[in-house]
Design an enzyme around this catalytic site. Structure first.
Site, short mmCIF file in Angstrom:
data_model
loop_
_atom_site.label_atom_id
_atom_site.label_comp_id
_atom_site.label_asym_id
_atom_site.label_seq_id
_atom_site.Cartn_x
_atom_site.Cartn_y
_atom_site.Cartn_z
N CYS A 12 -11.11 2.25 5.57
CA CYS A 12 -10.32 3.50 6.36
C CYS A 12 -10.62 4.85 5.26
O CYS A 12 -10.54 5.79 5.66
CB CYS A 12 -8.88 2.99 6.26
N GLU A 71 0.79 -1.17 -0.05
CA GLU A 71 0.04 0.04 0.05
C GLU A 71 0.79 1.20 0.12
O GLU A 71 0.56 2.28 0.66
CB GLU A 71 -0.72 -0.07 1.19
O1 FUB Z 1 -4.13 0.08 8.42
C1 FUB Z 1 -4.98 1.01 8.62
C2 FUB Z 1 -5.38 1.45 7.26
O2 FUB Z 1 -6.09 0.53 6.59
C3 FUB Z 1 -4.20 1.95 6.44
O3 FUB Z 1 -3.98 3.45 6.61
C4 FUB Z 1 -4.81 2.02 5.24
O4 FUB Z 1 -3.81 1.85 4.08
C5 FUB Z 1 -5.27 0.59 5.26
O5 FUB Z 1 -4.48 -0.57 5.11
ZN ZN Z 2 -7.50 4.22 2.95
#
Ligand code: FUB
Ligand code: ZN
Length: 633
Positions: A397, A313
């Site tokens: 999120c 990510e």
């Molecule tokens: O892990 C918490 C949140 O969910 C992260 O900031 C995002 O990238 C997603 O993985």
């Molecule tokens: Zn997000």
């Protein structure tokens, strides 16, 4: 160190069509619908300790992880967004919903203040054993931001008291003391939340805890190694392999490349910028500046998105910016807005406002649909038609990051110092604040970003001397400014992207700013392989894309925009609520005369074709369809 202070969004009344419409949608659709989703997916129920413990809603992945572990953060983010809504207008339903959550949290909180609903319910013996992966401090940070926002909107302290008790527990647990753990978050976030809390309480312990977390990060012996050994886990079991993933590979002041998970990085850089300001820490400021150069010069999409890779990510290598697989998470761009604002207010340097605006109007805004109830998590710059908005996600999120940003977007328009007012963003609004001891009202009129004509009426309560600093965006190529009808020399008075007009201002003085907004071609650095031979289109702050549905029946990627083709802005009141499209006479590469050949010695035929581009932020609001930001030139 910070020279400017942002004017809080509650002092800025957005009235212009562009942001007012987005804001209304968030207030009336997004926030209530997000609450319904929190109920539907058992996320609110998870705040209450049930016996027997309910089965998981989000099953564990192969590696044992479930995103359910950070549900507290989603609740916290919703409270924050909903509280911003309350700052715009009080709402008994929302307030009752937040009060109900407050009661749940109060009942669930352990006697020592600990408050993580996952651990308390499902593995109470394991609290604080896996900071690297399990988001306890991240959850705490979002609950804290939510509690602060609710307190600021309503003056009610109950939720903030609960979370402050939790913060006290965190402060007792972590630190350099003999009986403390030398840990810090695997997913940064609490640092910036603690600095916000310090802004409310002025309690130095809150600032100290944030400082500790930032300073301790990446030091040796590495806390995540110590913790892993205590869990009896192998090095190889770490799914990401490297501590670059969570930016703990070296202490933060030694970091000079943006690496790893993009959202974690942005939240951390935002906290570093905050601490640089609060502590007058030049080493932190300079680390932020180095990281800023790195991301903007080598690792950012033209849309203000970044972090191309799904597997972490996050970031990969310089100039690696693929379009069709772009991850470019909505959360990351939202967090970039946070970081950019903090950098901007240190020195009032327009380069930060330019990126703030780019990320805001493009990658971040694309994250939320026009109806306010559909989202993008990843923001691709090219789609074969399969990339679609969703109404919820096992990891939601981005949803509440979109709503909390838009609900507070007015807070990015202005900053003040003792003797100046800086205007960063444009659009019709009315704002009131103090400069020194004088109350000043500003009335801006503009349909920005549709056009660049802006009128600013200055209404101080008495004649007052100050500098009005108007941002002249980096994309501008010919701004003109008049004060009460008299032209101002823009070039001569421009400093770091801001035109300073210092004078005695009297009520009714008016500034006319004209930022011409021609359609522009944009090219990528030649090392960005994905964009070689291609051109993107931009007008003002908006980056454009071609959607298949506006561009005939031949595949959109068979269109070409020759360098000589003129690109025109066309206002379309009938389309997507009223937008400016970009149109050009280009060509379409033909496949009709290829019969069964896969290769041949003569190039394909081309026929004339009209290209129509729409702003990137608004794409995929008429159903999924092929799209591209970069078009062959
Ligand atoms: O892990 C918490 C949140 O969910 C992260 O900031 C995002 O990238 C997603 O993985
Ligand atoms: Zn997000």
């Amino acid at each position: 160190m910070r020279k400017y202070t942002p004017v809080n969004f509650s002092n800025v009344k957005l009235e212009g069509k562009f942001w007012r419409e987005r804001l209304e949608t968030v207030l009336t659709h997004t926030i209530p619908s997000q609450h319904r989703k929190l109920v539907e997916f058992n996320m609110l129920d998870s705040l209450t300790m049930r016996k027997p413990v309910p089965p998981l809603t989000i099953p564990r992945r192969k590696d044992g992880f479930t995103t359910q572990i950070f549900w507290d953060s989603d609740v916290g983010k919703w409270i924050e967004a909903a509280s911003y809504a309350l700052s715009h207008r009080r709402d008994a339903v929302i307030e009752a919903q937040i009060e109900a959550i407050t009661l749940q949290l109060e009942e669930t909180q352990a006697a020592d203040g600990y408050l993580n609903c996952w651990y308390l319910q499902r593995e109470p013996e394991n609290r604080w054993t896996n900071l690297r992966d399990h988001h306890e401090l991240y959850n705490a940070g979002h609950l804290l931001e939510g509690a602060i926002a609710y307190f600021q909107a309503t003056g009610r302290r109950a939720l903030l008291d609960i979370i402050e008790k939790y913060v006290d527990h965190v402060a007792d647990t972590f630190g350099p003391g003999e009986n403390q753990k030398r840990g810090y978050p695997g997913h940064q976030e609490i640092e910036l939340a603690l600095i916000k809390l310090y802004g409310v309480t002025k309690d130095k312990r809150h600032l100290d805890l944030a400082t500790y977390f930032i300073n301790e990060r990446g030091s040796q012996p590495h806390y995540f190694d110590i913790e892993r050994e205590a869990r009896g886990e192998s090095v190889e079991a770490f799914h990401q392999g490297t501590y670059e993933y969570n930016q703990s590979h070296v202490p933060v002041r030694q970091q000079n490349k943006v690496v790893g998970h993009a959202v974690r990085a942005m939240y951390m850089y935002a906290a570093m910028a905050d601490l640089a300001s609060e502590l007058n820490d030049n080493s932190l400021k300079s680390a932020c500046e180095t990281l800023w150069r790195d991301i903007t010069e080598t690792r950012m999409y033209v849309t203000g998105g970044f972090g191309p890779s799904e597997s972490n990510e996050g970031f990969t290598t310089d100039y690696d910016l693929p379009n069709d697989t772009a991850y470019a998470e909505t959360c990351a761009s939202v967090a970039m807005v946070f970081w950019a604002q903090r950098m901007l207010n240190i020195d009032l340097d327009g380069q930060y406002a330019d990126i703030l605006e780019l990320a805001l109007y493009n990658n971040a805004l694309a994250g939320l649909s026009r109806d306010g109830e559909h989202y993008f998590y990843d923001n691709k710059l090219e789609s074969d038609g399969t990339h679609a908005r969703w109404d919820w996600h096992p990891c939601p999120c981005c949803t509440m990051n979109a709503s909390r940003l838009i609900a507070s977007v007015a807070g990015y328009f202005y900053s003040t110092s003792n003797e100046s007012l800086a205007v960063h963003l444009y659009g019709t609004n009315q704002a009131t604040f103090s400069i020194g001891k004088t109350q000043v009202t500003i009335k801006q009129v503009s349909d920005y970003p549709l056009s660049g004509q802006i009128s600013v009426a200055v209404l101080p309560e008495k004649v007052t001397k100050f500098a009005l600093k108007l941002r002249i965006p980096g994309w501008d190529q010919g701004a003109t400014v008049r004060v009460n009808g008299t032209a101002v020399d823009v070039k001569a008075n421009l400093e770091n992207g801001y035109l300073a007009i210092a004078r005695e201002w009297a009520s009714g003085d008016t500034v006319e700013l004209d930022l011409p907004m021609p359609a522009e071609r944009v090219y990528a650095h030649p090392h960005v392989k994905a964009d070689v031979g291609c051109v993107a289109l931009r007008r003002g702050p908006l980056v454009y894309c071609l959607e298949q549905r506006d561009n005939g029946t031949e595949p959109v990627n068979s269109l070409r925009l020759p360098r000589t083709a003129d690109v025109q802005a066309v206002t379309r009141d009938d389309l997507l609520g009223g937008i400016v499209t970009l149109q050009a006479e280009g060509v379409c590469v033909q496949s009709s005369d290829w019969s069964h050949d896969l290769y041949r010695a003569t190039p394909p035929m081309e026929i004339p074709a009209t290209l129509t581009a729409v702003p990137y932020y608004i794409w995929c609001n008429r159903g999924p369809n092929p799209m591209q930001v970069w078009t062959r030139e």
